[in-house]
Enzyme design. Structure first.
Site: not given
Ligand SMILES: NC(=O)c1ccc[n+]([C@@H]2O[C@H](COP(=O)([O-])OP(=O)(O)OC[C@H]3O[C@@H](n4cnc5c(N)ncnc54)[C@H](OP(=O)(O)O)[C@@H]3O)[C@@H](O)[C@H]2O)c1
Ligand SMILES: *[C@@H]1O[C@H](CO)[C@@H](O)[C@H](O)[C@H]1NC(C)=O
Length: 285
Positions: A179, A117, A212, A183
């Site tokens: 966001y 994301i 969540g 989704k």
């Molecule tokens: N954490 C939560 O509370 C939560 C809740 C509900 C759903 N989710 C979902 O879970 C998934 C992972 O979330 P997370 O919390 O693990 O997020 P995160 O730690 O911020 O990881 C995001 C990943 O996406 C990559 N990314 C960011 N911008 C990018 C771009 N422009 N091009 C390519 N890659 C990019 C980042 O790597 P680089 O910066 O190196 O590119 C990183 O590997 C997402 O789909 C999110 O919507 C998360």
């Protein structure tokens, strides 16, 4: 009055049925040697998924923008038992980027995990339409492009297309306008595509994952002091996603009770909204 014996019997049948439908049918062997393309693999839930896939002995292609982080994740994956790991840097805000990692899939593909994301502020809508357009590219359009490039390869392997979404892709919440929109868009596109694959008798499964609040650095930093909710562990969320894809589930809910919330979503909309808003700190945004 229902006799207690019959009531007990009925309760037993219901519990038995629930246990049957919710039983864990996951077989780790099904992932051993599987070929996986994982996006957003440099941090957070994606990084944790890379480690689980490695323990199960998968062959993985990792992608994200930051090569130094991907290199470190790759090294740990190899230590944990991954059969083979490659990484490729790609910025999904560029419309040409999604083809890059797909070109690496010469040997085929079993699981495509769409997880990355773009960064987005956690606050009230400020009218920044340009940001929404950009986020749609990163969180939605790049998923569509990656999926279409990979579909013919997945059709050959009868593979899984795993799309990581959020509770806010099923029930909207404050401070997440753009966001949430990206989704919801994923649900619309991939649930429609799931119909079409079934109608064409194509054996590719689509697993939409509803998560969540998860304790990734990014999420904790953004929501601190703004949301009154505890976060669930990223490693568990990652495993739930992988199991869902491997067992060809249509949807995964983590934590599990989000499924109940989604079922009840439209029953009492006014009360629902008041309850949701009570979890958010209005003065912080
Ligand atoms: N954490 C939560 O509370 C939560 C809740 C509900 C759903 N989710 C979902 O879970 C998934 C992972 O979330 P997370 O919390 O693990 O997020 P995160 O730690 O911020 O990881 C995001 C990943 O996406 C990559 N990314 C960011 N911008 C990018 C771009 N422009 N091009 C390519 N890659 C990019 C980042 O790597 P680089 O910066 O190196 O590119 C990183 O590997 C997402 O789909 C999110 O919507 C998360
Ligand atoms: C709500 O946000 C304000 C402003 O950021 C902050 O001062 C306050 O401590 C927050 N309230 C809670 C309960 O976290």
């Amino acid at each position: 009055m229902i006799p207690p014996g019959k009531a007990l019997c009925a309760a037993g049948i219901i519990v038995g049925l629930l246990a049957f439908f919710w039983r864990d049918t996951f077989n780790p062997d099904s992932i051993s040697g599987a070929r996986v393309l994982l996006t957003g693999a440099s941090t957070g839930i994606g990084e944790q998924m890379a480690y689980h896939y490695s323990r199960f002995g998968a062959e993985i292609v990792l992608t994200a923008r930051r090569g130094t982080l991907l290199q470190k994740v790759m090294e740990k994956c190899l230590q944990l038992g991954a059969k083979q790991v490659f990484y490729i840097q790609a910025d999904m805000s560029s419309p040409q980027a999604p083809e890059k990692p797909v070109l690496l899939l010469i040997g085929g593909l079993d699981h495509l995990v769409l997880n990355h994301i773009g960064g987005t502020p956690f606050r009230m809508w400020d009218g920044d339409v340009e940001h929404t357009r950009w986020l749609m590219q990163v969180n939605f359009l790049s998923y569509v492009a990656l999926a279409s490039a990979a579909l013919p390869i997945l059709a050959e392997s009868k593979g899984s297309l795993i799309v990581v979404s959020s509770l806010t892709g099923k029930i909207s919440t404050p401070f997440t306008t753009s966001y949430s929109a990206t989704k919801f868009a994923l649900d619309g596109f991939f649930s429609s595509l799931r119909h079409e694959l079934a109608m064409q008798k194509q054996d590719v499964c689509i697993t939409l994952c509803i998560l969540g609040l998860i304790d990734t650095e990014m999420a904790l930093e953004k929501t601190r002091g703004k949301v009154y909710m505890s976060a669930y562990p990223a490693a568990e969320a990652a495993l739930a996603i992988i199991k869902g894809g491997a067992t060809r589930a249509r949807e995964v809910f983590y934590p599990w009770w989000l499924e109940l919330l989604c079922c009840l979503r439209d029953w009492f909309p006014n009360q629902r909204d008041v309850v949701i808003q009570s979890f958010y700190n209005y003065t912080s945004a």
